[in-house]
Write an enzyme that holds these catalytic residues in place. Sequence first.
Site, PDB file in Angstrom:
ATOM      1  CG  ASP A   1      -1.953   1.072   1.177  1.00 27.39           C
ATOM      2  OD1 ASP A   1      -2.070   1.748   0.149  1.00 27.39           O
ATOM      3  OD2 ASP A   1      -2.651   1.260   2.198  1.00 27.39           O
TER       4      ASP A   1
ATOM      5  CD  GLU B   1      -5.587   6.356  -0.557  1.00 28.56           C
ATOM      6  OE1 GLU B   1      -6.732   5.888  -0.532  1.00 28.56           O
ATOM      7  OE2 GLU B   1      -4.735   6.070   0.318  1.00 28.56           O
TER       8      GLU B   1
ATOM      9  CG  ASP C   1      -4.648   2.168  -2.954  1.00 31.05           C
ATOM     10  OD1 ASP C   1      -3.684   1.632  -2.371  1.00 31.05           O
ATOM     11  OD2 ASP C   1      -5.342   3.056  -2.439  1.00 31.05           O
TER      12      ASP C   1
ATOM     13  CG  HIS D   1      -3.408   1.349   6.592  1.00 31.94           C
ATOM     14  ND1 HIS D   1      -4.622   1.975   6.760  1.00 31.94           N
ATOM     15  CD2 HIS D   1      -3.106   1.502   5.290  1.00 31.94           C
ATOM     16  CE1 HIS D   1      -5.034   2.489   5.619  1.00 31.94           C
ATOM     17  NE2 HIS D   1      -4.121   2.203   4.701  1.00 31.94           N
TER      18      HIS D   1
END
Length: 509
Positions: free
Chosen positions: A300, A334, A362, A465
């Site tokens: 990511d 983003e 993505d 993340h």
Amino acid sequence: MKRFAVILTGAALLAPPPTFAQMGAPGQRPTGMPAVAGPLAAKYKTDADKILTAAMEDNEGYADLAYLCDHIGKRISGSPQLNTAIEWGADLMKKAGLQNVQIQPVMVPHWVRGGESAALVGPVKKPLHMLGLGMSVGTSKEGTTADVVFVHDFAELDALPDAQVKGKIVVFNPGWKGYGVGSMYRTGGASHAAAKGAAAMLVRSATGLAMKTPHTGTLRYDEKQTKIPAAAISVEDALMIERLSKEGPVKVHLQMDAHMEEDVKAGNVMGEIVGSEHPEQVVVLGGHIDSWDVGQGAQDDGSGIMATFEAVSLIHKLGLKPKRTIRIVFWVNEENGGAGGRAYRQLIGDKIGDQVAAIEMDGGAEKPLGIGYGGFGGGRRPTPPVPGAVAAPVAEPRGMDESTLSPAEKQSFVYMKDIASLLESIGANTVSPGGGGSDIGPITTDGVPALSPATVGDHYFDWHHTEADTLDKVDVDSFKRNTAMLSVVAYVLADMDGRLAGQKSVARE
Ligand SMILES: [Zn+2]
């Protein structure tokens, strides 16, 4: 990434697509329509096979991704690493021989995590695995110590008297019902808790996998509420708090230095293969160059920008000259603002009709099953099929009723299934309903046809993340297949006579 709702109005023969809430849930692979070879397959078979062979033999794309991850690393908006990545990306495009390489200046927010920690202090003492949420405010230097109010969801919290929540630390564990639900508690949990007078908010990480890995992500404050500190905790810690809460009061200490600094100048990186006949018409593809401030931003969205870049680079290397322009864009910001996508929309201005298609990658470079085509922007509010009927809520797909498709939309699915037939040798010969991404949202909501890879999606939400989003998570073969697929799709869309239909829509996350 932030996922957009996938709302499809089309095509019979299919089971309904996954709902927004199901997206990212285990076992929710996209439902693909099988490819059907037609005139496009006949016309482009030779070129497509050249591209596929070159992409599967190519090692440069992955090598570039390795450099980005290991030598530049994580690159949150506002960080020096992001601007290093932007300069490096522009150099890469120039070295690849792309034309009109430029960095479009974009101001981005600068959120700084600083030091942070959380711990159970009663009835047992134990550090918690936590990551502050992006854009969160910090606590005082000493931190906040308070009793926990454990709830599963917003309804449970709302049912409690305010007095029972005031000054406490609200802990949400909505379970794992897919990324849509998980990210809803992450983005909105803090203000929801603040409305009840909470001092801070902790949320179970938006993931199905428990490996003591907290997942950050952005939050969004409701300006009407007090901004309270908010962090994600590991699945294990959320479950332990849940168990202890059933026994009696649980106390947590939270300390976060998180704060905002001045906006920083960054930019969208872009380059082109200029079209030979219709240079003004553009097929745009890319991903986002920023990442969170943990891990390496490998899946990511390092894999997204490097696969899309290599896809374009290969077309150029092979000497293929599409009639329309193919533009690669590494959008910026983003993760915590979307400034890059908005700036790109501004750049396009009233030439929006010349954006022929927008492809965003993505969702990680896992094994691709095919291409996702929405054509309907990042979340369509469908026109009621029956005049006077109430439009369905954005998050509720209407199912797959072909009668709701316009002739242009039907034709678009025929085109896409035809193109997908060229991808049989890499196992990506399906067309999935729905596609898009948050960076292309500002143009696809204005009617530009939206596409994105549809992958097996087995592990993306285990990694993203987190500190674990590192290069080793990107499988070389799957990365090459994504590159190969994107290259063929972008090339054919840029060269074919027809165009896909898009649909103006209502943006949502
Ligand atoms: Zn992303």
